[in-house]
Design an enzyme around this catalytic site. Structure first.
Site, PDB file in Angstrom:
ATOM      1  N   ASP A   1      -1.910   9.010  48.677  1.00 47.28           N
ATOM      2  CA  ASP A   1      -3.114   9.586  48.087  1.00 47.28           C
ATOM      3  C   ASP A   1      -2.918   9.842  46.590  1.00 47.28           C
ATOM      4  O   ASP A   1      -1.862  10.308  46.171  1.00 47.28           O
ATOM      5  CB  ASP A   1      -3.393  10.911  48.820  1.00 47.28           C
ATOM      6  CG  ASP A   1      -4.778  11.449  48.559  1.00 47.28           C
ATOM      7  OD1 ASP A   1      -5.740  10.736  48.873  1.00 47.28           O
ATOM      8  OD2 ASP A   1      -4.894  12.575  48.050  1.00 47.28           O
TER       9      ASP A   1
ATOM     10  N   GLU B   1      -3.028   4.445  46.538  1.00 46.37           N
ATOM     11  CA  GLU B   1      -4.412   4.629  46.090  1.00 46.37           C
ATOM     12  C   GLU B   1      -4.365   4.788  44.580  1.00 46.37           C
ATOM     13  O   GLU B   1      -3.801   5.751  44.064  1.00 46.37           O
ATOM     14  CB  GLU B   1      -5.044   5.878  46.715  1.00 46.37           C
ATOM     15  CG  GLU B   1      -6.522   5.964  46.365  1.00 46.37           C
ATOM     16  CD  GLU B   1      -7.104   7.370  46.323  1.00 46.37           C
ATOM     17  OE1 GLU B   1      -8.332   7.483  46.277  1.00 46.37           O
ATOM     18  OE2 GLU B   1      -6.341   8.349  46.316  1.00 46.37           O
TER      19      GLU B   1
HETATM   20  C1  GLC Z   1      -8.192  10.662  47.591  1.00 43.58           C
HETATM   21  C2  GLC Z   1      -8.817  10.595  48.964  1.00 43.58           C
HETATM   22  C3  GLC Z   1     -10.013  11.493  48.988  1.00 43.58           C
HETATM   23  C4  GLC Z   1      -9.568  12.907  48.699  1.00 43.58           C
HETATM   24  C5  GLC Z   1      -8.776  12.980  47.390  1.00 43.58           C
HETATM   25  C6  GLC Z   1      -8.021  14.256  47.290  1.00 43.58           C
HETATM   26  O1  GLC Z   1      -8.998  10.141  46.618  1.00 43.58           O
HETATM   27  O2  GLC Z   1      -9.125   9.274  49.290  1.00 43.58           O
HETATM   28  O3  GLC Z   1     -10.713  11.438  50.192  1.00 43.58           O
HETATM   29  O4  GLC Z   1     -10.678  13.746  48.616  1.00 43.58           O
HETATM   30  O5  GLC Z   1      -7.813  11.969  47.300  1.00 43.58           O
HETATM   31  O6  GLC Z   1      -6.991  14.265  48.209  1.00 43.58           O
END
Ligand code: GLC
Length: 549
Positions: free
Chosen positions: A215, A268
């Site tokens: 994340d 991500e």
């Molecule tokens: C990422 C996740 C999202 C979340 C954020 C904070 O972007 O995909 O859903 O709200 O991180 O953890």
């Protein structure tokens, strides 16, 4: 359909790691399937539906967080990284799921949230109790405020969910949270934080997971002194893509590499600069990263071509495979995006919300986009419900909305609930099989549209014209055809509105993003088309897979 070509394994060689070509299905556990009838999706529900996923033909599942969590951000606020939230089940059930998935040939990727935890995490609770100056507070970013009485936040950073990135504690200190106040950021300068996450990695690797989705990969390290963002014009940005983050991932990679079988990371990374992006994928860092430019791109051949070329170029520099993503749990479903006048995706959701949507057009384009994505080099992600052609649910009553972006923006940002509505599985009545019969509670987001009656898994199964069968056939072919997945591609000259490329094994993909039908190359046989062809011509907003003679 294609009997005489070598199998994927023959062509790729057994040595090619799975993650270079895998199709990975994202499960948002809360909305996938409710096994115990309490209205929340859970591991029992997922185990009961593994057959659907194996039958769909995907290679792996990525599970959004299932850890102990107050669900202030749908589970991205973790209170215990080593246990499952009771709403989703137990650790024993998680282990059983991993075993069962493996026996069906499905790998499991779990979500790791290292930038922040939940305010309910025992270490944050201990920090609150221990007070200013304590070693417990060193694990997070606590500061005194600015202003005469420290009444102003320590710097000007905004939270991604609206409002300042700082909240004040009862004793007057401030702590940093790049997301909701319920999600305090860890201090990655602290060796205890580093050690803790290495241990968490090992915990899940020991349980048999095949990989981790990381994340907000680029947020962990903050610039020394936490300087204001205003007037900070040089790269890297003070709260993301700091140089120090790379050594963290190198240390993670070392741990992963001590485990047998191919395990992998997927990052991500909303980094727009392809060069900065590729740095995370150097051979001793992360294996793959979500490549969001395709998701952001408008429905436009020139833009798609640019994105594909830039992606492949950047990945080639570091020898990593590209990934392709059309939707996920944070973005507007692509059936809806592609049915609007502005077909791009941006985080200015407020401005886009409620724009008129032509669902038939969006669905037609989504079918074409699926064939495009699955034909491109590398691996691909399918977000739960993509395979059913689900659209964004935009008319959720305000009192049901749960996303912190909605609450924190004072209702300006309609948030991400619209892509998290429980899946429709079967039957004529809501919740369309999401919960078992005689469930004790309604689904947590009880807003499935009536139109989803035709989009349940049961309604689509066996209908060759359905979205589901298009995905199933595409995934079946992708496993059979030797040129798909990782490997080279070659563009053919085409009119500006058409994408036309070959992959090894005489495979060809043509996508028509224009207004007029385009005639297909002669000496080709149709393997699969997203729309009906007329006289060997591809209509607008359609894609076709061909075999060259
Ligand atoms: C990422 C996740 C999202 C979340 C954020 C904070 O972007 O995909 O859903 O709200 O991180 O953890």
């Amino acid at each position: 359909m294609v009997e005489d070509v070598p199998t994927y394994e023959d062509a790729q060689g057994k040595a090619t790691p799975w993650w270079r070509s895998a199709v990975i299905y994202q499960v948002y556990p809360r909305s996938f399937a409710d096994g115990n009838g309490d209205g929340t999706g859970d591991i029992a529900g997922l185990r009961g539906r593994l057959g659907h996923l194996a039958g769909l033909g995907v290679d792996a599942l990525w599970l959004s967080p299932w850890y102990v969590s107050p669900l202030a951000d749908g589970g991205y606020d973790v209170a215990d990284y080593r246990d499952i939230d009771p709403a989703f089940g137990t650790l024993d059930e998680a282990e059983a799921l991993i075993r069962e998935a493996h026996s069906l040939g499905l790998r499991i990727v779990v979500d790791l949230v290292p930038n922040h935890c939940s305010e309910q995490h025992p270490w944050f609770q201990a920090a609150l109790t221990a007070g200013p100056g304590s070693p417990e507070r060193e694990l997070f970013h606590f500061r005194t405020g600015r202003g005469e009485d420290g009444e102003l936040p320590p710097n000007d950073w905004p939270s991604h969910f609206g409002g300042p990135a700082w909240s004040r504690t009862a004793d007057g200190s401030w702590y940093l949270h790049m997301f909701a106040p319920e999600q305090p950021d860890w201090n990655w300068e602290n060796p205890e934080v580093r050690a803790e996450f290495l241990s968490v990695l090992r915990f899940w690797l020991d349980l048999g997971v095949d990989g981790f989705r990381i994340d907000v990969t680029d947020h962990l390290v903050k610039e020394d002194g936490l300087p204001d963002a205003a007037g900070h014009h040089h790269r890297p940005h003070p709260w993301r893509d700091q140089e120090g983050v790379h050594e963290i991932y190198r240390s993670w990679r070392k741990v992963l590499d001590t485990y047998p079988d191919d395990r992998a990371f997927v990052a991500e990374l909303w980094e727009q600069d392809p060069g900065r992006f590729a740095r995370y994928l150097r051979p001793d860092e992360l294996h793959t990263a979500f490549n969001f430019p395709l998701l952001r791109s408008p429905w436009d051949a020139r833009s798609f071509r640019e994105v594909i070329n830039a992606t492949l170029h950047a990945h080639a520099l570091v020898g990593a495979p590209a990934t392709w993503v059309l939707s996920n749990h944070d973005t507007t479903r692509h059936v809806t995006r592609y049915g609007r006048a502005d077909t791009s995706y941006g985080f200015d959701r407020a401005a886009r919300h409620g724009q008129p949507v032509d669902l038939a057009l969006g669905t037609r384009r989504a079918r074409a986009a699926a064939l495009l994505m699955l034909a491109l080099p590398g691996s691909a992600y399918v977000y739960q419900g993509d395979e059913l052609g689900l659209w964004e649910v935009e008319d959720i009553p305000d009192h049901l909305r749960q996303d912190p972006t909605w609450l924190r923006s004072g209702g300006l940002d309609r948030g991400r609930d619209g892509c998290r509505v429980p899946l429709p599985w079967e039957g004529e009545e809501r919740p369309f099989g999401f919960s078992p019969e005689r469930a004790s509670a309604a689904p947590w987001l009880d807003v499935q549209p009536d139109g989803w009656r035709e989009l349940t898994v049961a309604a689509q199964a066996g209908d060759p014209a359905s979205h589901l069968e298009l995905y199933r056939e595409a995934l079946r072919l992708r496993r059979t055809l030797r040129g798909l997945g990782d490997g080279p591609m070659h563009w053919h000259a085409s009119t500006p509105d058409v994408l036309d490329f070959t992959r090894p094994g005489a495979f060809r993909c043509v996508v028509n993003l224009g207004q007029e039908p385009t005639s297909l190359p002669t000496e080709t046989t149709v393997l699969l088309a997203s729309a009906e062809l007329v006289d060997h011509a591809l209509p607008p907003d359609a894609a076709v897979w061909l075999r060259e003679h």
